[in-house]
Design a protein around this motif. Structure first.
Motif, PDB file in Angstrom:
ATOM      1  N   GLU A  93       5.899  -4.169   3.570  1.00 45.71           N
ATOM      2  CA  GLU A  93       5.324  -3.251   2.587  1.00 45.71           C
ATOM      3  C   GLU A  93       4.142  -3.888   1.864  1.00 45.71           C
ATOM      4  O   GLU A  93       3.141  -3.217   1.570  1.00 45.71           O
ATOM      5  N   ALA A  94       4.242  -5.180   1.565  1.00 45.12           N
ATOM      6  CA  ALA A  94       3.145  -5.856   0.880  1.00 45.12           C
ATOM      7  C   ALA A  94       1.865  -5.784   1.713  1.00 45.12           C
ATOM      8  O   ALA A  94       0.774  -5.533   1.185  1.00 45.12           O
ATOM      9  N   TYR A  95       1.977  -6.013   3.031  1.00 44.75           N
ATOM     10  CA  TYR A  95       0.808  -5.905   3.908  1.00 44.75           C
ATOM     11  C   TYR A  95       0.213  -4.500   3.852  1.00 44.75           C
ATOM     12  O   TYR A  95      -1.012  -4.323   3.772  1.00 44.75           O
ATOM     13  N   LEU A  96       1.079  -3.488   3.893  1.00 45.68           N
ATOM     14  CA  LEU A  96       0.584  -2.112   3.918  1.00 45.68           C
ATOM     15  C   LEU A  96       0.028  -1.683   2.568  1.00 45.68           C
ATOM     16  O   LEU A  96      -0.938  -0.931   2.504  1.00 45.68           O
ATOM     17  N   ASN A  97       0.621  -2.164   1.481  1.00 47.78           N
ATOM     18  CA  ASN A  97       0.058  -1.882   0.157  1.00 47.78           C
ATOM     19  C   ASN A  97      -1.339  -2.472   0.039  1.00 47.78           C
ATOM     20  O   ASN A  97      -2.263  -1.831  -0.496  1.00 47.78           O
ATOM     21  N   LEU A  98      -1.494  -3.708   0.520  1.00 52.26           N
ATOM     22  CA  LEU A  98      -2.800  -4.358   0.475  1.00 52.26           C
ATOM     23  C   LEU A  98      -3.814  -3.595   1.319  1.00 52.26           C
ATOM     24  O   LEU A  98      -4.954  -3.350   0.889  1.00 52.26           O
ATOM     25  N   CYS A  99      -3.403  -3.195   2.520  1.00 50.78           N
ATOM     26  CA  CYS A  99      -4.304  -2.443   3.400  1.00 50.78           C
ATOM     27  C   CYS A  99      -4.765  -1.146   2.743  1.00 50.78           C
ATOM     28  O   CYS A  99      -5.963  -0.829   2.745  1.00 50.78           O
ATOM     29  N   GLU A 100      -3.831  -0.392   2.191  1.00 47.84           N
ATOM     30  CA  GLU A 100      -4.197   0.900   1.596  1.00 47.84           C
ATOM     31  C   GLU A 100      -5.097   0.717   0.385  1.00 47.84           C
ATOM     32  O   GLU A 100      -6.097   1.430   0.222  1.00 47.84           O
ATOM     33  N   ALA A 101      -4.742  -0.245  -0.474  1.00 50.04           N
ATOM     34  CA  ALA A 101      -5.551  -0.469  -1.676  1.00 50.04           C
ATOM     35  C   ALA A 101      -6.982  -0.868  -1.313  1.00 50.04           C
ATOM     36  O   ALA A 101      -7.954  -0.364  -1.882  1.00 50.04           O
ATOM     37  N   LYS A 102      -7.117  -1.773  -0.348  1.00 47.42           N
ATOM     38  CA  LYS A 102      -8.455  -2.214   0.061  1.00 47.42           C
ATOM     39  C   LYS A 102      -9.218  -1.092   0.758  1.00 47.42           C
ATOM     40  O   LYS A 102     -10.447  -0.957   0.594  1.00 47.42           O
ATOM     41  N   ALA A 103      -8.522  -0.275   1.532  1.00 46.53           N
ATOM     42  CA  ALA A 103      -9.191   0.846   2.196  1.00 46.53           C
ATOM     43  C   ALA A 103      -9.705   1.852   1.182  1.00 46.53           C
ATOM     44  O   ALA A 103     -10.798   2.436   1.358  1.00 46.53           O
ATOM     45  N   MET A 104      -8.960   2.071   0.115  1.00 47.10           N
ATOM     46  CA  MET A 104      -9.423   2.989  -0.931  1.00 47.10           C
ATOM     47  C   MET A 104     -10.624   2.405  -1.671  1.00 47.10           C
ATOM     48  O   MET A 104     -11.560   3.133  -2.024  1.00 47.10           O
ATOM     49  N   ASN A 142     -16.988  -0.367  -1.519  1.00 45.73           N
ATOM     50  CA  ASN A 142     -16.857  -1.807  -1.355  1.00 45.73           C
ATOM     51  C   ASN A 142     -16.656  -2.128   0.122  1.00 45.73           C
ATOM     52  O   ASN A 142     -15.552  -2.052   0.648  1.00 45.73           O
ATOM     53  N   ALA A 143     -17.729  -2.499   0.800  1.00 44.49           N
ATOM     54  CA  ALA A 143     -17.667  -2.759   2.237  1.00 44.49           C
ATOM     55  C   ALA A 143     -16.775  -3.956   2.553  1.00 44.49           C
ATOM     56  O   ALA A 143     -16.061  -3.971   3.568  1.00 44.49           O
ATOM     57  N   ASN A 144     -16.813  -4.985   1.709  1.00 47.10           N
ATOM     58  CA  ASN A 144     -15.978  -6.161   1.942  1.00 47.10           C
ATOM     59  C   ASN A 144     -14.487  -5.814   1.899  1.00 47.10           C
ATOM     60  O   ASN A 144     -13.683  -6.394   2.636  1.00 47.10           O
ATOM     61  N   ALA A 145     -14.133  -4.858   1.041  1.00 52.54           N
ATOM     62  CA  ALA A 145     -12.741  -4.434   0.961  1.00 52.54           C
ATOM     63  C   ALA A 145     -12.303  -3.779   2.266  1.00 52.54           C
ATOM     64  O   ALA A 145     -11.165  -3.960   2.713  1.00 52.54           O
ATOM     65  N   GLY A 146     -13.194  -3.033   2.905  1.00 47.90           N
ATOM     66  CA  GLY A 146     -12.870  -2.434   4.191  1.00 47.90           C
ATOM     67  C   GLY A 146     -12.630  -3.488   5.251  1.00 47.90           C
ATOM     68  O   GLY A 146     -11.709  -3.370   6.077  1.00 47.90           O
ATOM     69  N   THR A 147     -13.448  -4.523   5.246  1.00 50.14           N
ATOM     70  CA  THR A 147     -13.268  -5.619   6.199  1.00 50.14           C
ATOM     71  C   THR A 147     -11.919  -6.293   5.995  1.00 50.14           C
ATOM     72  O   THR A 147     -11.205  -6.605   6.954  1.00 50.14           O
ATOM     73  N   ALA A 165      -9.236  -4.956   4.573  1.00 43.83           N
ATOM     74  CA  ALA A 165      -8.169  -4.023   4.947  1.00 43.83           C
ATOM     75  C   ALA A 165      -7.921  -4.061   6.444  1.00 43.83           C
ATOM     76  O   ALA A 165      -6.767  -4.114   6.897  1.00 43.83           O
ATOM     77  N   LEU A 166      -9.004  -4.042   7.224  1.00 44.93           N
ATOM     78  CA  LEU A 166      -8.867  -4.037   8.679  1.00 44.93           C
ATOM     79  C   LEU A 166      -8.300  -5.359   9.183  1.00 44.93           C
ATOM     80  O   LEU A 166      -7.455  -5.393  10.088  1.00 44.93           O
ATOM     81  N   ARG A 167      -8.746  -6.461   8.596  1.00 41.45           N
ATOM     82  CA  ARG A 167      -8.226  -7.769   9.012  1.00 41.45           C
ATOM     83  C   ARG A 167      -6.727  -7.884   8.720  1.00 41.45           C
ATOM     84  O   ARG A 167      -5.942  -8.332   9.563  1.00 41.45           O
ATOM     85  N   THR A 168      -6.326  -7.443   7.531  1.00 41.46           N
ATOM     86  CA  THR A 168      -4.913  -7.499   7.167  1.00 41.46           C
ATOM     87  C   THR A 168      -4.087  -6.589   8.060  1.00 41.46           C
ATOM     88  O   THR A 168      -2.974  -6.935   8.480  1.00 41.46           O
ATOM     89  N   LEU A 169      -4.640  -5.417   8.370  1.00 42.59           N
ATOM     90  CA  LEU A 169      -3.952  -4.471   9.245  1.00 42.59           C
ATOM     91  C   LEU A 169      -3.688  -5.091  10.611  1.00 42.59           C
ATOM     92  O   LEU A 169      -2.565  -5.019  11.143  1.00 42.59           O
ATOM     93  N   ASN A 170      -4.685  -5.728  11.195  1.00 34.57           N
ATOM     94  CA  ASN A 170      -4.514  -6.334  12.506  1.00 34.57           C
ATOM     95  C   ASN A 170      -3.615  -7.564  12.463  1.00 34.57           C
ATOM     96  O   ASN A 170      -2.835  -7.807  13.395  1.00 34.57           O
ATOM     97  N   ASP A 171      -3.706  -8.330  11.384  1.00 33.74           N
ATOM     98  CA  ASP A 171      -2.802  -9.474  11.225  1.00 33.74           C
ATOM     99  C   ASP A 171      -1.347  -9.016  11.215  1.00 33.74           C
ATOM    100  O   ASP A 171      -0.466  -9.692  11.751  1.00 33.74           O
ATOM    101  N   PRO A 194     -14.558   4.900   6.696  1.00 32.32           N
ATOM    102  CA  PRO A 194     -13.570   4.694   5.622  1.00 32.32           C
ATOM    103  C   PRO A 194     -12.424   5.699   5.634  1.00 32.32           C
ATOM    104  O   PRO A 194     -11.264   5.320   5.452  1.00 32.32           O
ATOM    105  N   ASP A 195     -12.729   6.977   5.854  1.00 28.99           N
ATOM    106  CA  ASP A 195     -11.670   7.985   5.857  1.00 28.99           C
ATOM    107  C   ASP A 195     -10.744   7.815   7.056  1.00 28.99           C
ATOM    108  O   ASP A 195      -9.529   8.006   6.945  1.00 28.99           O
ATOM    109  N   GLU A 196     -11.315   7.459   8.189  1.00 29.35           N
ATOM    110  CA  GLU A 196     -10.503   7.233   9.383  1.00 29.35           C
ATOM    111  C   GLU A 196      -9.575   6.032   9.172  1.00 29.35           C
ATOM    112  O   GLU A 196      -8.416   6.046   9.594  1.00 29.35           O
ATOM    113  N   LEU A 197     -10.083   5.016   8.502  1.00 29.08           N
ATOM    114  CA  LEU A 197      -9.268   3.833   8.228  1.00 29.08           C
ATOM    115  C   LEU A 197      -8.097   4.195   7.312  1.00 29.08           C
ATOM    116  O   LEU A 197      -6.960   3.761   7.545  1.00 29.08           O
ATOM    117  N   ILE A 198      -8.354   4.998   6.301  1.00 26.38           N
ATOM    118  CA  ILE A 198      -7.290   5.404   5.385  1.00 26.38           C
ATOM    119  C   ILE A 198      -6.225   6.202   6.130  1.00 26.38           C
ATOM    120  O   ILE A 198      -5.017   5.977   5.961  1.00 26.38           O
TER     121      ILE A 198
END
Length: 524
Positions: A388-399, A405-410, A412-418, A436-440
């Protein structure tokens, strides 16, 4: 002088079915003399133990991860209305369920019983003289458990925070004394404010302890449990930076590691056609487990209430929409490991026979061919997990990424793949999503896949906009009823129980959907 609470009476309030769950009443005294005694009393008065029932009952019948299985003849004496009422979002569901003999439906009082226990502990400990670390351990647990109880209450009986935080939530009861007057409902925002206050105090107290006392695999709350819950609370409040920060605290905690699902066998060597399933809510089985809680029957009673047939076929199954969600990313190991199959075969949408995917998973089940949920000493139905912590981080950064914030998207994607490489075979290929919307959307679906059947989906659907849900019900062998929960329907917030309203004249009922809610009838 502070009122003294009788803990034996509190036990009767919690387990004896007394309706006046806000007000303990004394007729003799038992006073704990030290913090160690209070620490033990916490287990009986405030913890959501494997024997504690009534928490989030029938919640799993409300969302879109469950649907009705093909019609089954009920057992003799069983009334299908007990699960039809919540499954079809009836506003008079308590009345209907009680008419079937199901009188243990009061989630509201179950959580207030937890709050009663925490309040009593916190009131008593003020006068205790003992080792400061033991005192802080007791207080930290009490604040953590009270914050958790209020978080569930306000998300069951109040509107989503991001929808209307000024709407009515639940009454805040923060001491163990008898109130001079009945309590009104506080707003959703006020309840969330108290949740944060409790959890932040629990975090402060845990941080004051030696590191080896901040978390232990002993079924008690802990610093990482509190930090994960804070991440969840901030996520619901759409405070994305705070949600990400607290999620990262948990991810960086060296006590926990993601479980590689490639290491979890799904077939027994001696019985290749008989799959095996893992209880993921266990410190022994999973390095992801942070805290375990809850009774098995609360999760499985309504989705596994079986038919008259000797095979005990369940009335519900995992929805086709959920199963398709796993197939959106081929190779996902969770489809076979998280969704427990029944021997009973059904015809799927491809006109193929398959073992029925049941509306539960990740739990302790029997080794029989029917995989009946089993309880027992130390077997829990839910847990806080690292995933859940990984997914919370991914969602927060994607938002944050969608906000510019382009760095936040990067990140989010890195954490998602990890995270996802632990859920796919060794040849997993990283996702590459730039929109961004597709990532969310992808992260929302990933959350659905990973956290299915863990009391997250209903709450997530509420905070993501309360989209329309349809539930199919089979009243007999030849008919089908389709019930619709409209977008932003009042049914996304549960009505307050009738007995709570009777005991407290100041409680205001939530806006109700039509009663009865009618289904669209067709013939099979």
């Amino acid at each position: 002088m502070k009122q003294r609470i009788i803990f034996t009476l509190i036990i009767s309030l919690i387990f004896g079915g007394c309706g006046d769950f806000l007000e303990p009443k004394s007729k003799s005294e038992f006073v704990p003399k030290d913090a160690t005694s209070l620490n033990e009393l916490l287990l009986g008065e405030a913890y959501l133990r494997y024997t504690s029932t009534g928490l989030n009952l029938f919640l799993q019948l409300l969302d879109d991860d469950v649907t009705a299985a093909p019609y089954q003849e009920p057992k003799v004496g069983a009334d299908p209305n007990q699960w039809w009422a919540p499954y079809s979002w009836q506003s008079n569901l308590y009345e209907v369920m009680k008419s079937t003999g199901q009188n243990h439906t009061n989630i509201y009082s179950a959580y207030y019983s937890v709050i009663l226990g925490t309040n009593a502990i916190l009131d008593y400990i003020v006068d205790i003289k003992d080792d400061i670390n033991i005192i802080n351990i007791v207080k930290a647990q009490a604040f953590a458990l009270r914050g958790f109880a209020y978080f569930n209450l306000v998300n069951l009986f109040g509107t989503p925070y991001n929808n209307d935080k000024t709407a009515l939530g639940v009454p805040l009861k923060l001491n163990s004394g008898i109130e001079e007057s009945e309590l009104k409902r506080n707003t959703v925002e006020q309840v969330y404010s108290q949740i944060l206050k409790d959890l932040q105090e629990a975090e402060r107290l845990y941080k004051s302890l030696p590191v080896d006392q901040q978390w232990q695999p002993n079924r008690r709350t802990s610093l990482p449990m509190v930090q994960l819950l804070l991440s969840r609370v901030y996520l619901y409040m759409e405070q994305w930076e705070n949600a990400a920060t607290y999620a990262n605290y948990v991810i960086q905690n060296e006590n926990f590691h993601l479980l590689d699902l490639n290491t979890i066998a799904t077939q027994r060597p001696s019985y290749p056609y008989d799959p095996t399933y893992l209880d993921y809510h266990s410190y022994t089985n999973s390095p992801e487990t942070i805290w375990v809680y809850g009774n098995m029957s609360d999760v499985t009673y309504y989705v596994y209430n079986t038919s008259a047939g000797k095979e005990g076929r369940p009335f519900f199954r995992a929805s086709e929409e959920l199963m398709k969600c796993f197939d959106e990313t081929p190779g996902d190991l969770r489809k076979e490991r998280y969704v427990i199959r029944h021997r009973y075969e059904i015809v799927n949408e491809n006109n193929e026979l398959e073992k029925m995917p049941q509306a539960f998973g990740k739990l302790h089940v029997s080794s029989s061919l029917y995989y009946q949920p089993t309880s027992g000493n130390g077997i829990f139905s839910r847990s806080f997990r690292l995933s859940e912590a990984y997914l919370n981080l991914c969602e927060a950064k994607a938002m944050l990424n969608r906000a510019g914030n382009a760095n936040a998207g990067t990140e989010a994607l890195r954490t998602l793949n990890d995270f996802r490489k632990y859920r796919f075979p060794a040849d997993y290929q990283n996702e590459s999503i730039s929109d961004p919307d597709e990532l969310i959307t992808f992260i929302h679906n990933e959350r659905r896949r990973e956290l299915c059947f863990e009391d997250h989906r209903w709450f997530d659907l509420r905070r993501w906009g309360m989209k329309e849900i349809k539930h199919t019900w089979y009243p007999d062998e030849t008919s089908t009823l389709v019930y619709t929960l409209q977008e932003n329907d009042p049914g996304f917030t549960l009505p307050l129980p009738d007995d709570a309203l009777e005991l407290n004249n100041l409680l205001e009922q939530n806006p109700l959907a039509p009663a009865p809610r009618d289904g669209n009838l067709t013939s099979n």
